[in-house]
Design a protein around this motif. Structure first.
Motif, mmCIF file in Angstrom:
data_model
loop_
_atom_site.group_PDB
_atom_site.id
_atom_site.type_symbol
_atom_site.label_atom_id
_atom_site.label_comp_id
_atom_site.label_asym_id
_atom_site.label_seq_id
_atom_site.Cartn_x
_atom_site.Cartn_y
_atom_site.Cartn_z
ATOM 1 N N ASP A 1 -26.098 -22.560 -7.781
ATOM 2 C CA ASP A 1 -25.708 -21.701 -7.902
ATOM 3 C C ASP A 1 -24.778 -21.280 -6.827
ATOM 4 O OD1 ASP A 1 -27.226 -19.744 -6.325
ATOM 5 O OD2 ASP A 1 -27.188 -18.315 -8.340
ATOM 6 N N GLY A 2 -24.245 -19.481 -6.684
ATOM 7 C CA GLY A 2 -23.181 -19.456 -5.682
ATOM 8 C C GLY A 2 -24.095 -19.083 -4.322
ATOM 9 N N THR A 3 -25.281 -19.022 -4.399
ATOM 10 C CA THR A 3 -26.310 -17.985 -3.741
ATOM 11 C C THR A 3 -25.603 -18.961 -1.706
ATOM 12 O OG1 THR A 3 -27.742 -17.489 -4.567
ATOM 13 C CG2 THR A 3 -28.833 -18.249 -1.984
ATOM 14 N N PRO A 4 -25.541 -20.478 -1.216
ATOM 15 C CA PRO A 4 -25.288 -21.078 -0.719
ATOM 16 C C PRO A 4 -24.526 -20.608 0.400
ATOM 17 C CG PRO A 4 -26.149 -23.249 -1.888
ATOM 18 C CD PRO A 4 -26.383 -21.297 -2.595
ATOM 19 N N ALA A 5 -22.973 -20.886 -0.584
ATOM 20 C CA ALA A 5 -22.099 -20.130 0.137
ATOM 21 C C ALA A 5 -21.469 -19.264 0.965
ATOM 22 C CB ALA A 5 -20.807 -20.053 -0.811
ATOM 23 N N LEU A 6 -22.394 -17.771 -0.123
ATOM 24 C CA LEU A 6 -22.882 -16.534 0.160
ATOM 25 C C LEU A 6 -23.483 -16.271 0.961
ATOM 26 C CD1 LEU A 6 -22.004 -13.770 -0.732
ATOM 27 C CD2 LEU A 6 -24.279 -13.539 -2.653
ATOM 28 N N GLY A 7 -24.548 -17.170 1.293
ATOM 29 C CA GLY A 7 -25.412 -17.058 2.588
ATOM 30 C C GLY A 7 -24.666 -16.798 3.296
ATOM 31 N N ASP A 8 -24.200 -17.922 3.677
ATOM 32 C CA ASP A 8 -23.260 -18.407 5.247
ATOM 33 C C ASP A 8 -22.044 -17.779 5.566
ATOM 34 O OD1 ASP A 8 -24.557 -21.014 5.132
ATOM 35 O OD2 ASP A 8 -23.872 -21.688 4.072
ATOM 36 N N ARG A 9 -21.262 -16.727 3.792
ATOM 37 C CA ARG A 9 -20.197 -16.089 4.594
ATOM 38 C C ARG A 9 -21.109 -14.623 4.287
ATOM 39 N NH1 ARG A 9 -18.670 -11.737 0.763
ATOM 40 N NH2 ARG A 9 -19.284 -12.321 -0.500
ATOM 41 N N ALA B 1 -23.579 -14.400 6.376
ATOM 42 C CA ALA B 1 -24.688 -15.052 7.130
ATOM 43 C C ALA B 1 -22.931 -14.961 9.051
ATOM 44 C CB ALA B 1 -24.967 -16.002 8.170
ATOM 45 N N ARG B 2 -21.543 -14.790 8.841
ATOM 46 C CA ARG B 2 -20.661 -14.976 9.313
ATOM 47 C C ARG B 2 -20.304 -13.484 9.605
ATOM 48 N NH1 ARG B 2 -18.799 -19.322 6.185
ATOM 49 N NH2 ARG B 2 -17.843 -18.215 5.052
ATOM 50 N N ALA B 3 -20.265 -12.202 8.506
ATOM 51 C CA ALA B 3 -20.231 -11.241 8.543
ATOM 52 C C ALA B 3 -21.441 -10.072 9.358
ATOM 53 C CB ALA B 3 -20.195 -10.248 7.001
ATOM 54 N N ILE B 4 -22.234 -10.640 9.842
ATOM 55 C CA ILE B 4 -23.911 -9.727 9.823
ATOM 56 C C ILE B 4 -24.694 -10.409 10.872
ATOM 57 C CG2 ILE B 4 -26.204 -8.866 8.897
ATOM 58 C CD1 ILE B 4 -25.071 -8.664 6.457
ATOM 59 N N PRO B 5 -24.239 -10.368 11.948
ATOM 60 C CA PRO B 5 -24.751 -11.061 12.938
ATOM 61 C C PRO B 5 -25.960 -10.740 13.284
ATOM 62 C CG PRO B 5 -24.087 -8.342 13.834
ATOM 63 C CD PRO B 5 -23.834 -8.741 12.413
ATOM 64 N N GLU B 6 -26.273 -9.820 12.351
ATOM 65 C CA GLU B 6 -28.397 -10.186 12.638
ATOM 66 C C GLU B 6 -28.810 -11.274 11.784
ATOM 67 O OE1 GLU B 6 -27.483 -5.694 13.726
ATOM 68 O OE2 GLU B 6 -26.546 -7.453 12.162
ATOM 69 N N MET B 7 -27.725 -11.620 11.061
ATOM 70 C CA MET B 7 -28.459 -13.096 9.432
ATOM 71 C C MET B 7 -27.973 -13.813 9.395
ATOM 72 S SD MET B 7 -27.522 -12.477 6.322
ATOM 73 C CE MET B 7 -27.418 -14.454 5.179
ATOM 74 N N SER B 8 -29.236 -15.231 9.843
ATOM 75 C CA SER B 8 -29.152 -16.198 9.572
ATOM 76 C C SER B 8 -29.966 -17.035 8.221
ATOM 77 C CB SER B 8 -29.643 -17.204 11.272
ATOM 78 O OG SER B 8 -31.039 -16.744 10.508
ATOM 79 N N VAL B 9 -28.896 -18.007 8.287
ATOM 80 C CA VAL B 9 -29.531 -18.829 7.490
ATOM 81 C C VAL B 9 -30.161 -20.432 6.939
ATOM 82 C CG1 VAL B 9 -28.842 -20.114 4.905
ATOM 83 C CG2 VAL B 9 -27.515 -17.905 5.659
ATOM 84 N N HIS C 1 -33.530 -17.848 -4.032
ATOM 85 C CA HIS C 1 -33.157 -19.293 -4.949
ATOM 86 C C HIS C 1 -32.503 -19.022 -5.873
ATOM 87 C CE1 HIS C 1 -33.897 -22.717 -7.510
ATOM 88 N NE2 HIS C 1 -34.561 -22.237 -8.292
ATOM 89 N N ASN C 2 -31.164 -19.115 -6.242
ATOM 90 C CA ASN C 2 -30.131 -19.184 -7.079
ATOM 91 C C ASN C 2 -30.532 -17.381 -6.931
ATOM 92 O OD1 ASN C 2 -29.207 -21.232 -8.124
ATOM 93 N ND2 ASN C 2 -31.237 -21.843 -9.964
ATOM 94 N N GLU C 3 -29.884 -16.599 -6.352
ATOM 95 C CA GLU C 3 -29.943 -14.840 -6.248
ATOM 96 C C GLU C 3 -28.325 -14.914 -5.866
ATOM 97 O OE1 GLU C 3 -32.063 -13.472 -6.845
ATOM 98 O OE2 GLU C 3 -33.939 -14.158 -6.610
ATOM 99 N N ALA C 4 -27.537 -15.416 -5.937
ATOM 100 C CA ALA C 4 -26.000 -15.095 -5.864
ATOM 101 C C ALA C 4 -26.003 -13.672 -6.392
ATOM 102 C CB ALA C 4 -25.059 -16.020 -6.573
ATOM 103 N N GLY C 5 -26.091 -13.111 -7.693
ATOM 104 C CA GLY C 5 -25.674 -12.181 -8.349
ATOM 105 C C GLY C 5 -26.838 -10.867 -7.297
ATOM 106 N N PHE C 6 -27.396 -11.223 -6.618
ATOM 107 C CA PHE C 6 -28.641 -9.809 -5.865
ATOM 108 C C PHE C 6 -27.940 -10.096 -4.310
ATOM 109 C CE2 PHE C 6 -30.460 -9.895 -10.165
ATOM 110 C CZ PHE C 6 -30.277 -8.787 -10.660
ATOM 111 N N LEU C 7 -28.581 -11.330 -3.451
ATOM 112 C CA LEU C 7 -28.500 -11.670 -2.511
ATOM 113 C C LEU C 7 -27.542 -10.361 -1.438
ATOM 114 C CD1 LEU C 7 -29.742 -13.333 -0.331
ATOM 115 C CD2 LEU C 7 -27.387 -14.905 -0.748
#
Length: 234
Positions: free
Chosen positions: A44-52, A54-62, A9-15
């Motif tokens: 904040d920018g967490t949703p967009a960062l998470g999607d980006r 997830a596209r770069a890390i194959p084991e990750m999903s959001v 939740h609002n973790e754009a600086g740490f995610l």
């Protein structure tokens, strides 16, 4: 397989740092895993960062929740997990050494849950004293008033998915009390819980001031006591 659940939740600086630290570390261990980031109510920018990511890390999903709710985020990740073992990490509080020790404890014993305890013998809690005091008071209430066997319920934990998912579906509380209710229900169902000492170092200040969390926790504990009255201690 292993599933990592990370509420965000609002973790754009740490995610990004957290996700890459965990995923890179698990690849080094050659351990098959999936990483589920459960974004909940971020502004904040967490949703967009998470999607980006997830596209770069194959084991990750959001997974995305519309409302900010830490407990519901854990529940969502746990119910979506496919791994035999589920490990819950916070974006600002994760430890691959705990993960290794916790999995070994699950394999060595009949424990269904292993908690990373800030209050177990050997733990090193470096947080400010007001937060340590609140944790001590909360833990004492749970031990005395609810019969909790472990000394902590919040923070890192490892769980046997098949044993815990049915209990997670029965839980009624979210926000701050989901993981507390989950562990209490597990113990009252007869499942074994264990704990391992951990080191706690704050990477950032708490999002919610103590003066706001404490009254909410007290009210929640009263409601939780009523909810669990039909489940006797075993």
């Amino acid at each position: 397989m292993l599933t990592i659940v990370m509420p965000a939740h609002n973790e754009a600086g740490f995610l990004e740092t957290a996700v890459r630290d965990v995923s890179d570390g698990l690849r080094v261990q050659a351990r098959p895993f999936e990483l589920l980031v459960v974004e909940n109510g971020s502004t904040d920018g967490t949703p967009a960062l998470g999607d980006r990511l997830a596209r770069a890390i194959p084991e990750m999903s959001v997974h995305t929740l519309r409302v900010a709710d830490y407990g519901e985020a854990i529940r969502t990740g746990l119910l979506a997990a496919e791994g035999d073992v589920v490990v819950v990490f916070d974006v600002d509080y994760y430890d691959l050494d705990f993960l290794t020790r916790a999995i070994a404890e699950l394999e060595r014993t009949d424990a269904a849950i292993v908690v990373g305890s800030k209050r177990a013998a050997g733990a090193n809690d470096t947080r400010a004293w007001p937060r340590r005091l609140v944790t001590a008071m909360f833990s004492t209430i749970l031990r005395v008033g609810f019969g909790l066997r472990v000394s902590d319920t919040h923070g890192m934990k490892a769980l046997h998915r098949k044993q815990i998912v049915p209990i997670a579906k029965e839980c009624r509380f979210g926000t701050d009390l989901f993981d507390t209710e989950l562990i209490l229900r597990a113990e009252r169902t007869g499942l074994h819980t264990a704990e391992l000492p951990v080191t706690v170092e704050e990477r950032r200040p708490s999002r919610t001031p103590i003066w706001r969390r404490a009254p909410r926790a007290v009210v929640g504990l009263v409601r939780l006591r009523v909810e669990l009255r039909h489940l006797p201690r075993r």
